[in-house]
Design an enzyme around this catalytic site. Structure first.
Site, PDB file in Angstrom:
ATOM      1  NE  ARG A 140      -4.685  -1.100  -0.068  1.00 60.31           N
ATOM      2  CZ  ARG A 140      -5.010  -0.993   1.076  1.00 60.31           C
ATOM      3  NH1 ARG A 140      -5.621  -0.734   1.385  1.00 60.31           N
ATOM      4  NH2 ARG A 140      -5.896  -2.447   0.463  1.00 60.31           N
ATOM      5  NE  ARG A 156      -7.006   5.412   1.573  1.00 63.35           N
ATOM      6  CZ  ARG A 156      -8.034   4.519   2.404  1.00 63.35           C
ATOM      7  NH1 ARG A 156      -8.530   4.982   3.564  1.00 63.35           N
ATOM      8  NH2 ARG A 156      -7.261   3.116   2.835  1.00 63.35           N
ATOM      9  NE  ARG A 179     -10.175   7.936  -3.757  1.00 65.19           N
ATOM     10  CZ  ARG A 179     -11.159   8.522  -3.860  1.00 65.19           C
ATOM     11  NH1 ARG A 179     -11.589   9.404  -4.516  1.00 65.19           N
ATOM     12  NH2 ARG A 179     -12.363   8.201  -3.309  1.00 65.19           N
ATOM     13  CG  ASP A 211      -8.570  -3.113  -4.933  1.00 67.33           C
ATOM     14  OD1 ASP A 211      -8.484  -2.605  -3.872  1.00 67.33           O
ATOM     15  OD2 ASP A 211      -9.284  -4.390  -4.010  1.00 67.33           O
ATOM     16  CE1 TYR A 250     -12.857  -7.886   0.813  1.00 64.22           C
ATOM     17  CE2 TYR A 250     -10.956  -9.294   0.218  1.00 64.22           C
ATOM     18  CZ  TYR A 250     -11.899  -7.582   0.839  1.00 64.22           C
ATOM     19  OH  TYR A 250     -11.216  -7.356   1.599  1.00 64.22           O
TER      20      TYR A 250
HETATM   21  O1  CP3 Z   1       0.613   0.901  -3.492  1.00 64.53           O
HETATM   22  C1  CP3 Z   1      -0.197  -0.411  -3.425  1.00 64.53           C
HETATM   23  O2  CP3 Z   1      -0.031  -1.550  -2.500  1.00 64.53           O
HETATM   24  C2  CP3 Z   1      -0.748  -0.942  -5.061  1.00 64.53           C
HETATM   25  C3  CP3 Z   1      -2.075  -0.864  -5.088  1.00 64.53           C
HETATM   26  C4  CP3 Z   1      -2.505  -1.535  -3.969  1.00 64.53           C
HETATM   27  C5  CP3 Z   1      -4.952  -1.171  -3.502  1.00 64.53           C
HETATM   28  N1  CP3 Z   1      -5.143  -1.680  -3.007  1.00 64.53           N
HETATM   29  C6  CP3 Z   1      -5.160   0.455  -3.737  1.00 64.53           C
HETATM   30  C7  CP3 Z   1      -6.301   0.617  -2.822  1.00 64.53           C
HETATM   31  C8  CP3 Z   1      -3.461  -3.089  -4.070  1.00 64.53           C
HETATM   32  C9  CP3 Z   1      -2.347  -4.231  -3.774  1.00 64.53           C
HETATM   33  C10 CP3 Z   1      -4.233  -3.049  -3.258  1.00 64.53           C
HETATM   34  C11 CP3 Z   1      -4.627  -4.522  -3.081  1.00 64.53           C
HETATM   35  C12 CP3 Z   1      -5.711  -4.499  -2.040  1.00 64.53           C
HETATM   36  N2  CP3 Z   1      -7.249  -4.553  -2.014  1.00 64.53           N
HETATM   37  C13 CP3 Z   1      -5.939  -6.149  -1.223  1.00 64.53           C
HETATM   38  C14 CP3 Z   1      -4.326  -7.004  -0.528  1.00 64.53           C
HETATM   39  C15 CP3 Z   1      -3.848  -6.253  -0.027  1.00 64.53           C
HETATM   40  C16 CP3 Z   1      -4.550  -6.293   1.240  1.00 64.53           C
HETATM   41  O3  CP3 Z   1      -4.525  -5.033   2.169  1.00 64.53           O
HETATM   42  O4  CP3 Z   1      -4.791  -7.666   2.549  1.00 64.53           O
HETATM   43  C17 CP3 Z   1      -7.115  -6.145  -0.599  1.00 64.53           C
HETATM   44  C18 CP3 Z   1      -7.904  -7.372   0.018  1.00 64.53           C
HETATM   45  C19 CP3 Z   1      -7.967  -5.301  -1.314  1.00 64.53           C
HETATM   46  C20 CP3 Z   1      -9.113  -4.305  -1.280  1.00 64.53           C
HETATM   47  C21 CP3 Z   1      -9.644  -3.259  -0.935  1.00 64.53           C
HETATM   48  N3  CP3 Z   1      -9.344  -1.924  -1.261  1.00 64.53           N
HETATM   49  C22 CP3 Z   1     -10.318  -3.306   0.737  1.00 64.53           C
HETATM   50  C23 CP3 Z   1     -10.632  -3.919   1.533  1.00 64.53           C
HETATM   51  C24 CP3 Z   1     -10.069  -1.778   0.447  1.00 64.53           C
HETATM   52  C25 CP3 Z   1     -11.172  -0.646   1.303  1.00 64.53           C
HETATM   53  C26 CP3 Z   1     -10.344  -0.457   2.459  1.00 64.53           C
HETATM   54  C27 CP3 Z   1      -9.316   1.114   3.034  1.00 64.53           C
HETATM   55  O5  CP3 Z   1      -8.449   0.700   2.577  1.00 64.53           O
HETATM   56  O6  CP3 Z   1      -9.877   1.996   2.518  1.00 64.53           O
HETATM   57  C28 CP3 Z   1      -9.616  -1.040  -0.516  1.00 64.53           C
HETATM   58  C29 CP3 Z   1      -9.374   0.238  -0.640  1.00 64.53           C
HETATM   59  C30 CP3 Z   1      -7.823   0.538  -1.768  1.00 64.53           C
HETATM   60  N4  CP3 Z   1      -7.445  -0.226  -2.492  1.00 64.53           N
HETATM   61  C31 CP3 Z   1      -7.531   1.793  -1.615  1.00 64.53           C
HETATM   62  C32 CP3 Z   1      -6.130   1.796  -1.966  1.00 64.53           C
HETATM   63  C33 CP3 Z   1      -5.037   2.926  -2.163  1.00 64.53           C
HETATM   64  C34 CP3 Z   1      -8.219   3.211  -1.021  1.00 64.53           C
HETATM   65  C35 CP3 Z   1      -8.979   4.163  -1.627  1.00 64.53           C
HETATM   66  C36 CP3 Z   1      -9.239   5.395  -1.024  1.00 64.53           C
HETATM   67  O7  CP3 Z   1      -7.536   5.556  -1.704  1.00 64.53           O
HETATM   68  O8  CP3 Z   1      -9.926   5.372  -1.758  1.00 64.53           O
END
Ligand code: CP3
Length: 340
Positions: free
Chosen positions: A24, A28, A37, A74, A150
């Site tokens: 991640r 953010r 964003r 994602d 999911y």
């Molecule tokens: O920097 C990186 O790692 C690359 C981008 C990336 C994102 N999601 C961006 C993201 C990666 C590799 C993921 C993978 C992802 N997505 C996983 C596996 C990793 C983990 O965290 O276990 C999972 C479970 C998801 C599903 C997901 N995406 C959830 C549950 C959420 C909401 C929770 C949150 O953090 O808000 C997301 C949203 C998400 N994916 C964001 C980002 C930057 C945040 C949303 C935003 O910026 O508005």
């Protein structure tokens, strides 16, 4: 590749210092990410825009100086391409428009063909060109087990009890869903390799809700299928969060080069169970809320514990959005100034 430290570490070659990237990192925690964003309506508008996805993928390389970029996307793009779309709802997380419960729901499931997740593939091509071989680019997908969780649950959950229930009530249906996700994921990962990713990581984020029987039956065989289909053109990392009980099985997956670790396991415990595989991880992300002197100490202890070869430094899970940026920088700098 100008900086190939991670690739060398994964191949077991010598490195001058430990390489580092952070799960991640494109997110953010960076003010520059938040600015991009905020220029679009929602998270999905960002990930479906290849130019913007490229921009935020490169930000952590420029701002944090990490040794790899990860493509901004994602894991939920795969279920969407299979006909099960989701909304990313602020403060709530992903919410699916329809869930998989019955045989009739499963009949609607499509296998996502090669080319169907075209926006991320376009973003990979742009990012590879813009990186200009500075650092490797990591591609990724969710593990079928986590995607299944999911899709059956319809969103996030503490227990994923609906998903676990199906594995006991109707295992044949669960396997049918997992097989469709697996085929879709293989198509997608092969597209990513063609587009130029240098490393692939599979995120099995909900592995920890399983236990040995469920994991061995409903996750490992599909990870194995993916690794065989994808082959060894690029090194594969498998990160199964909280799956301490599955480390031996993960390490024995055919083309798995690196085992990702969460912070619940010690380096010593992990080494004894992974048969000489490269390891990646695993500082508790919450450690980065501590004063910088403590972060330096804990980070150096992590480096000492894992040792010199076959090691890629990372956190044990993704960065929390409210972590102080200077503390994140301290983590990266402590690793990069550590000489073997
Ligand atoms: O920097 C990186 O790692 C690359 C981008 C990336 C994102 N999601 C961006 C993201 C990666 C590799 C993921 C993978 C992802 N997505 C996983 C596996 C990793 C983990 O965290 O276990 C999972 C479970 C998801 C599903 C997901 N995406 C959830 C549950 C959420 C909401 C929770 C949150 O953090 O808000 C997301 C949203 C998400 N994916 C964001 C980002 C930057 C945040 C949303 C935003 O910026 O508005």
């Amino acid at each position: 590749m100008k900086n190939d430290l991670i690739l060398r570490a994964m191949r077991g070659e010598n490195v001058e210092r430990p390489p580092v990237w952070i799960m991640r990192q494109a997110g953010r925690v960076l003010p520059q990410y938040r600015a991009v964003r905020n220029s679009v309506a929602g998270f999905k508008d960002l990930l479906k825009n290849p130019e913007l996805a490229c921009e935020v993928s490169i930000q952590p390389v420029d701002i944090l100086g990490v040794d790899a970029a990860i493509i901004f996307s994602d894991i939920l793009v795969v279920p969407e391409a299979m006909g099960f779309g989701y909304d990313m709802i602020e403060k709530k997380g992903p919410t699916f428009k329809k869930t998989l419960q019955s045989e009739a729901d499963v009949a609607q499931l499509q296998i996502a063909p090669s080319g169907s997740i075209d926006y991320t593939i376009a973003a990979i091509k742009l990012t590879k060109a813009a990186l200009n071989a500075r650092v490797p680019l990591i591609g990724f997908a969710g593990a079928p087990f986590t995607i299944f969780c999911y899709m059956v649950e319809g969103g996030g959950s503490k227990t994923f009890s609906k998903a676990r229930a199906m594995m006991y009530q109707n295992p044949a249906l669960a396997h049918q869903i997992l097989q469709a996700i697996t085929q879709s994921t293989i198509n997608y990962l092969q597209d990513q390799i063609q587009a130029g990713v240098d490393i692939l990581q599979i995120f099995d984020s909900w592995a920890g809700i399983s236990g040995e029987y469920i994991y061995n039956t409903f996750s490992i065989p599909y990870l194995q299928q993916i690794s065989v289909a994808v082959g060894d053109k690029v090194p594969l990392t498998i990160f199964a969060k909280d799956a301490f009980f599955a480390l031996e099985k993960i390490a024995s997956i055919q083309h798995c080069a690196t085992v990702g670790l969460d912070w619940t396991v010690s380096a010593d415990y992990a080494k004894r169970r992974t048969n000489g595989k490269c390891l990646q991880g695993n500082l508790d992300p919450a450690q980065l809320y501590a004063p910088v002197a403590e972060i330096e100490k804990a980070t150096r202890k992590m480096l000492q514990d894992f040792g010199k070869t076959k090691y890629v430094a990372n956190l044990g899970h993704g960065l929390y959005p409210d972590l102080p940026l200077d503390n994140v920088k301290c983590f990266v700098e402590t690793i990069q100034s550590y000489a073997y």
